[in-house]
Scaffold this active site. Sequence first.
Site: not given
Length: 187
Positions: A51, A46-48
């Site tokens: 970002l 999920v993080c990328p």
Amino acid sequence: MSIINSEIKPFTAQAFRDGKFVTVTDADTRGKWSVFFFYPADFTFVCPTELEDLADNHATFEQLGVEIYSVSTDTHFSHKAWHDSSPAIGKIKFTMIGDPNGTVTNNFGVMREGQGLADRGTFVVDPDGIIQLVEITSEGVGRNAEELIRKIKAAQYVRAHPGEVCPAKWEEGETTLAPSLDLVGKI
């Protein structure tokens, strides 16, 4: 105890920005709006997407005078490696703070106890270093940069217009409210 309206705590951290390693401190945030965008780890799922969403909207944040600081407990070296290897992360022009000792993450209260990872936490800090907005979501819930921009515009409006507040779903240019005895029970 609420972190809203509290001053950010002092920190010094190494970061990756514009192809270079830089040192970032709490003093760097003074005089401008800042977003501290905590996420669990580099090279994840999920993080990328979050970002990349921030990167895709970076020009709007800049127009609003907002500096973005993404933060995880990875090192600044890991941030560089991720930036160099991922097309999504390669778009990032904002500062990626490495916080392997957890100082910044603990200062904002989003360290997962016993795991050494940050929760998904978003903090909007005003030019005086005061936290104006907090959003913390669970592991599987990604955030939305456009909604963050809307909230920042509301926070900036309220700061510039004492005595006015922004109602639910307020968008820039819409009517605000001026809290008073006359409004009690009429909304």
